[in-house]
Design a protein around this motif. Structure first.
Motif, PDB file in Angstrom:
ATOM      1  N   ALA A 230       0.839  -1.196   0.000  1.00  0.00           N
ATOM      2  CA  ALA A 230       0.000   0.000   0.000  1.00  0.00           C
ATOM      3  C   ALA A 230       0.877   1.250   0.000  1.00  0.00           C
ATOM      4  CB  ALA A 230      -0.937   0.010   1.201  1.00  0.00           C
ATOM      5  N   PHE A 231       0.699   2.068  -1.012  1.00  0.00           N
ATOM      6  CA  PHE A 231       1.417   3.339  -1.151  1.00  0.00           C
ATOM      7  C   PHE A 231       0.379   4.448  -1.029  1.00  0.00           C
ATOM      8  CE2 PHE A 231       2.985   6.642  -4.250  1.00  0.00           C
ATOM      9  CZ  PHE A 231       4.064   7.071  -3.510  1.00  0.00           C
ATOM     10  N   LEU A 232       0.331   5.096   0.132  1.00  0.00           N
ATOM     11  CA  LEU A 232      -0.660   6.130   0.415  1.00  0.00           C
ATOM     12  C   LEU A 232       0.051   7.466   0.571  1.00  0.00           C
ATOM     13  CD1 LEU A 232      -2.832   4.182   3.042  1.00  0.00           C
ATOM     14  CD2 LEU A 232      -3.047   4.198   0.543  1.00  0.00           C
ATOM     15  N   ASP A 233       0.337   8.087  -0.563  1.00  0.00           N
ATOM     16  CA  ASP A 233       1.062   9.353  -0.569  1.00  0.00           C
ATOM     17  C   ASP A 233       0.052  10.497  -0.594  1.00  0.00           C
ATOM     18  OD1 ASP A 233       2.653  11.547  -0.917  1.00  0.00           O
ATOM     19  OD2 ASP A 233       3.822  10.733  -2.579  1.00  0.00           O
ATOM     20  N   PHE A 234      -0.378  10.900   0.600  1.00  0.00           N
ATOM     21  CA  PHE A 234      -1.338  11.993   0.755  1.00  0.00           C
ATOM     22  C   PHE A 234      -0.636  13.245   1.261  1.00  0.00           C
ATOM     23  CE2 PHE A 234      -4.127   8.220   1.997  1.00  0.00           C
ATOM     24  CZ  PHE A 234      -4.578   8.028   0.691  1.00  0.00           C
ATOM     25  N   ARG A 235       0.606  13.440   0.886  1.00  0.00           N
ATOM     26  CA  ARG A 235       1.356  14.572   1.444  1.00  0.00           C
ATOM     27  C   ARG A 235       0.782  15.918   0.992  1.00  0.00           C
ATOM     28  NH1 ARG A 235       7.278  13.643  -0.953  1.00  0.00           N
ATOM     29  NH2 ARG A 235       6.520  11.498  -1.258  1.00  0.00           N
ATOM     30  N   GLN A 236      -0.078  15.917  -0.030  1.00  0.00           N
ATOM     31  CA  GLN A 236      -0.706  17.163  -0.463  1.00  0.00           C
ATOM     32  C   GLN A 236      -1.927  17.519   0.383  1.00  0.00           C
ATOM     33  OE1 GLN A 236      -0.989  17.800  -4.795  1.00  0.00           O
ATOM     34  NE2 GLN A 236       0.042  15.845  -5.062  1.00  0.00           N
ATOM     35  N   GLY A 237      -2.320  16.603   1.272  1.00  0.00           N
ATOM     36  CA  GLY A 237      -3.424  16.883   2.178  1.00  0.00           C
ATOM     37  C   GLY A 237      -4.742  16.300   1.688  1.00  0.00           C
ATOM     38  N   PRO A 238      -5.819  16.587   2.405  1.00  0.00           N
ATOM     39  CA  PRO A 238      -7.141  16.071   2.021  1.00  0.00           C
ATOM     40  C   PRO A 238      -7.778  16.937   0.940  1.00  0.00           C
ATOM     41  CG  PRO A 238      -7.314  17.298   4.053  1.00  0.00           C
ATOM     42  CD  PRO A 238      -5.847  17.309   3.683  1.00  0.00           C
ATOM     43  N   THR A 322      11.392  10.266   5.667  1.00  0.00           N
ATOM     44  CA  THR A 322      11.728  11.372   4.774  1.00  0.00           C
ATOM     45  C   THR A 322      11.054  12.644   5.258  1.00  0.00           C
ATOM     46  OG1 THR A 322      11.956   9.942   2.833  1.00  0.00           O
ATOM     47  CG2 THR A 322      11.551  12.267   2.416  1.00  0.00           C
ATOM     48  N   ILE A 323      11.832  13.724   5.371  1.00  0.00           N
ATOM     49  CA  ILE A 323      11.286  15.037   5.703  1.00  0.00           C
ATOM     50  C   ILE A 323      11.002  15.774   4.411  1.00  0.00           C
ATOM     51  CG2 ILE A 323      11.679  17.246   6.849  1.00  0.00           C
ATOM     52  CD1 ILE A 323      11.435  14.985   8.802  1.00  0.00           C
ATOM     53  N   ASP A 324       9.729  16.105   4.189  1.00  0.00           N
ATOM     54  CA  ASP A 324       9.325  16.876   3.015  1.00  0.00           C
ATOM     55  C   ASP A 324       8.748  18.199   3.504  1.00  0.00           C
ATOM     56  OD1 ASP A 324       8.313  18.014   0.755  1.00  0.00           O
ATOM     57  OD2 ASP A 324       7.109  16.293   0.135  1.00  0.00           O
ATOM     58  N   PRO A 325       9.456  19.314   3.284  1.00  0.00           N
ATOM     59  CA  PRO A 325       8.983  20.617   3.775  1.00  0.00           C
ATOM     60  C   PRO A 325       7.616  21.004   3.226  1.00  0.00           C
ATOM     61  CG  PRO A 325      11.277  20.745   3.050  1.00  0.00           C
ATOM     62  CD  PRO A 325      10.764  19.411   2.603  1.00  0.00           C
ATOM     63  N   LYS A 326       7.223  20.440   2.073  1.00  0.00           N
ATOM     64  CA  LYS A 326       5.953  20.797   1.452  1.00  0.00           C
ATOM     65  C   LYS A 326       4.810  19.883   1.889  1.00  0.00           C
ATOM     66  CE  LYS A 326       8.200  22.647  -2.705  1.00  0.00           C
ATOM     67  NZ  LYS A 326       8.287  22.562  -4.185  1.00  0.00           N
ATOM     68  N   SER A 327       5.111  18.908   2.711  1.00  0.00           N
ATOM     69  CA  SER A 327       4.077  17.964   3.115  1.00  0.00           C
ATOM     70  C   SER A 327       3.047  18.628   4.018  1.00  0.00           C
ATOM     71  CB  SER A 327       4.703  16.765   3.828  1.00  0.00           C
ATOM     72  OG  SER A 327       3.724  15.824   4.200  1.00  0.00           O
ATOM     73  N   TYR A 328       1.810  18.260   3.844  1.00  0.00           N
ATOM     74  CA  TYR A 328       0.702  18.778   4.646  1.00  0.00           C
ATOM     75  C   TYR A 328       0.922  18.420   6.119  1.00  0.00           C
ATOM     76  CZ  TYR A 328      -4.177  19.523   6.105  1.00  0.00           C
ATOM     77  OH  TYR A 328      -5.321  19.947   6.725  1.00  0.00           O
ATOM     78  N   CYS A 329       0.487  19.293   7.005  1.00  0.00           N
ATOM     79  CA  CYS A 329       0.647  19.009   8.430  1.00  0.00           C
ATOM     80  C   CYS A 329      -0.597  19.444   9.187  1.00  0.00           C
ATOM     81  CB  CYS A 329       1.887  19.708   9.005  1.00  0.00           C
ATOM     82  SG  CYS A 329       1.844  21.509   8.917  1.00  0.00           S
ATOM     83  N   VAL A 330      -0.775  18.864  10.353  1.00  0.00           N
ATOM     84  CA  VAL A 330      -1.889  19.224  11.224  1.00  0.00           C
ATOM     85  C   VAL A 330      -1.325  19.671  12.565  1.00  0.00           C
ATOM     86  CG1 VAL A 330      -3.523  17.654  10.121  1.00  0.00           C
ATOM     87  CG2 VAL A 330      -2.106  16.833  12.012  1.00  0.00           C
ATOM     88  N   GLU A 331      -2.156  20.316  13.331  1.00  0.00           N
ATOM     89  CA  GLU A 331      -1.713  20.764  14.644  1.00  0.00           C
ATOM     90  C   GLU A 331      -1.443  19.572  15.549  1.00  0.00           C
ATOM     91  OE1 GLU A 331      -4.488  23.438  16.327  1.00  0.00           O
ATOM     92  OE2 GLU A 331      -4.280  24.953  14.753  1.00  0.00           O
ATOM     93  N   ARG A 332      -0.468  19.721  16.413  1.00  0.00           N
ATOM     94  CA  ARG A 332      -0.143  18.653  17.350  1.00  0.00           C
ATOM     95  C   ARG A 332      -1.331  18.391  18.264  1.00  0.00           C
ATOM     96  NH1 ARG A 332       6.131  19.516  19.312  1.00  0.00           N
ATOM     97  NH2 ARG A 332       7.024  19.853  17.244  1.00  0.00           N
ATOM     98  N   SER A 333      -1.527  17.117  18.515  1.00  0.00           N
ATOM     99  CA  SER A 333      -2.675  16.739  19.340  1.00  0.00           C
ATOM    100  C   SER A 333      -2.304  15.587  20.250  1.00  0.00           C
ATOM    101  CB  SER A 333      -3.852  16.329  18.443  1.00  0.00           C
ATOM    102  OG  SER A 333      -4.905  15.791  19.208  1.00  0.00           O
ATOM    103  N   ALA A 334      -2.920  15.574  21.394  1.00  0.00           N
ATOM    104  CA  ALA A 334      -2.654  14.501  22.354  1.00  0.00           C
ATOM    105  C   ALA A 334      -3.297  13.187  21.945  1.00  0.00           C
ATOM    106  CB  ALA A 334      -3.172  14.901  23.731  1.00  0.00           C
ATOM    107  N   THR A 335      -4.107  13.192  20.879  1.00  0.00           N
ATOM    108  CA  THR A 335      -4.799  11.975  20.456  1.00  0.00           C
ATOM    109  C   THR A 335      -3.836  10.934  19.913  1.00  0.00           C
ATOM    110  OG1 THR A 335      -5.177  12.933  18.262  1.00  0.00           O
ATOM    111  CG2 THR A 335      -6.924  13.200  19.904  1.00  0.00           C
ATOM    112  N   CYS A 336      -2.574  11.313  19.671  1.00  0.00           N
ATOM    113  CA  CYS A 336      -1.609  10.352  19.149  1.00  0.00           C
ATOM    114  C   CYS A 336      -0.971   9.533  20.258  1.00  0.00           C
ATOM    115  CB  CYS A 336      -0.526  11.053  18.337  1.00  0.00           C
ATOM    116  SG  CYS A 336      -0.922  11.158  16.592  1.00  0.00           S
ATOM    117  N   SER A 337      -1.455   9.682  21.469  1.00  0.00           N
ATOM    118  CA  SER A 337      -0.963   8.834  22.552  1.00  0.00           C
ATOM    119  C   SER A 337      -1.677   7.491  22.451  1.00  0.00           C
ATOM    120  CB  SER A 337      -1.242   9.487  23.907  1.00  0.00           C
ATOM    121  OG  SER A 337      -0.816   8.642  24.955  1.00  0.00           O
ATOM    122  N   ILE A 338      -1.045   6.552  21.744  1.00  0.00           N
ATOM    123  CA  ILE A 338      -1.686   5.278  21.421  1.00  0.00           C
ATOM    124  C   ILE A 338      -1.610   4.308  22.589  1.00  0.00           C
ATOM    125  CG2 ILE A 338      -1.685   3.329  19.835  1.00  0.00           C
ATOM    126  CD1 ILE A 338      -2.541   5.952  18.627  1.00  0.00           C
TER     127      ILE A 338
END
Length: 431
Positions: A230-238, A322-338
């Protein structure tokens, strides 16, 4: 010495080209003007949208690689509406259908519905359906730049391809909705750079590989529990701001058993993390062996989402970040505490490759955090420019200069001088 080969009859030159690999055959255009004209020779036909499927069906049925008089690999069909499709036969039962030339209507969205592999839908009207189609059965199809003027013709054509295993769709700029149904054969599906796509419905019981690059559309996946790649390259965002995590649940279940995966950090943060809390059983990617994690650039690198995801991957062997400066990002959230997989340790990790980090301190800090979930000592390689390769070595006695109290680290960076060391790449890199 004269070029006596180029003076041979067309039939013999066609035979020579037919014996070459497709990539090598294309290179013959650089030999001389004669070879270029020979390669560019194409059958040409004009007609209506209804005629197109029949014409391409007849072109494929007539193709015979062993017969110089019937091994023309190119066919052009000109629609009366001004569109043109170029059909190119490649080795290993591959067919390219390119709609990029001819009339292009701008700002006209369209829907595409493709149903194939179903014998009940087999509607080829060739004069000799069974014996003629056996001469060339399309197993791999590449659709390029389909537009609203040609989408109905494409849908009609695909009903003829009973044995299609690989479908690739690229550059359909105004494709708004795509529905793909295959009851038996489809194994591989690639969709690249269809940036207006808002809705995607896939029904294929045997799908093994799914690769997507572009804005994240709304997904509806049915019965895709056999996916291995599975190649899910959504770096451009939704595509839509209203997209929620529950809309991604079918995708999450589809990729649960993959062995090879590409994933963007924001996709995990915004769509996967919230969904994991709804699963009663502990959710893990038990079969995942190779991961490409596409991260975004931040002033202060945040490794927590990656570490949280790794806790779900007990079988991981190779990790690429890989760090892509143009990749979409979201605000940090505590929901990633798995909580799911919180006790997981990676015992098989052998290789970590870091690309595009602008600060070596971020690389070493990530290496330090990896040590919290990894029981072995994997080979850790880093490259900021894709050329100079460094190795991160764990040394408990190492004390870097100007180290702050908050960022103590026991990893040091050493330049790799052995130029024979191959720089490893993830299988999806370069697609």
């Amino acid at each position: 010495m004269g070029d006596w080969i180029s003076s041979l009859p067309d039939e013999i030159l066609f035979l020579i080209i037919s014996k070459l690999a497709f990539e090598s055959a294309i290179q013959t255009i650089f030999l001389s003007k004669r070879w270029r004209l020979l390669w560019e020779t194409a059958l040409v036909q004009h007609g209506t949208e209804e005629d197109a499927a029949q014409a391409i069906c007849d072109f494929l049925a007539n193709f015979n690689e062993q017969d110089p008089s019937k091994n023309t690999r190119k066919f052009q069909f000109h629609f009366i509406n001004g569109s043109v499709v170029l059909a190119i036969i490649a080795p290993n039962n591959k067919l390219h259908l390119d709609f990029s030339s001819g009339k292009q209507e701008i700002h006209r969205q369209f829907k595409l519905q493709l149903e194939f592999n179903n014998p009940q839908n087999f509607a080829c009207s060739c004069s000799q359906p069974s014996p003629s189609l056996s001469a060339f059965s399309v197993k791999s199809l590449h659709l390029i730049s389909v537009n609203h003027l040609t989408n109905d013709a494409v849908s009609s054509m695909l009903k003829n391809f009973m044995f299609l295993e690989t479908l690739r769709i690229t550059g359909c700029n105004f494709l708004q909705s795509l529905s793909i149904g295959s009851d038996t054969k489809l194994l591989n599906l690639i969709i690249f750079d269809c940036l207006q796509l808002e809705f995607l419905h896939i029904r294929s019981f045997k799908l093994r590989m799914f690769r997507f690059r572009g804005l994240l559309p709304s997904f509806w996946l049915e019965y895709h529990y056999n996916l291995a790649d599975a190649f899910l390259d959504f770096r451009q965002g939704p595509k839509s701001n209203s997209f929620s995590s529950c809309d991604f649940d079918s995708v999450l279940l589809a990729i649960k058993n993959v062995k090879v995966l590409t994933l963007c950090k924001w996709t995990f943060q915004a769509l996967i993390c919230p969904s994991l809390s709804t699963f009663l059983a502990e959710f893990q990617f038990y079969n995942l062996e190779e991961l490409w994690w596409i991260d975004n650039s931040e002033q202060e690198y945040d490794s927590d989402p990656l570490i949280s995801f790794l806790k779900l991957c007990p079988s991981l062997e190779r990790l690429f970040v890989t760090i892509d400066p143009k990749s979409y990002c979201v605000e940090r959230s505590a929901t990633c505490s798995i909580q799911a997989g919180r006790n997981t340790k990676l015992q098989r990790l052998k290789l970590v490759k870091l690309d595009g980090f602008t600060k070596e301190a971020d690389e070493t800090l990530l290496a330090e955090h990896l040590g919290e979930v990894v029981t072995s000592e994997p080979l850790i390689l880093a490259s900021a420019d894709g050329i100079c390769l460094r190795k991160l070595i764990h040394d408990p006695l190492y004390q870097p200069k100007q180290q702050s109290h908050e960022r103590k680290c026991s990893y040091k960076s050493v330049e790799v001088k052995d130029m024979n060391m191959l720089c490893p790449k993830h299988v999806h890199m370069g697609l």
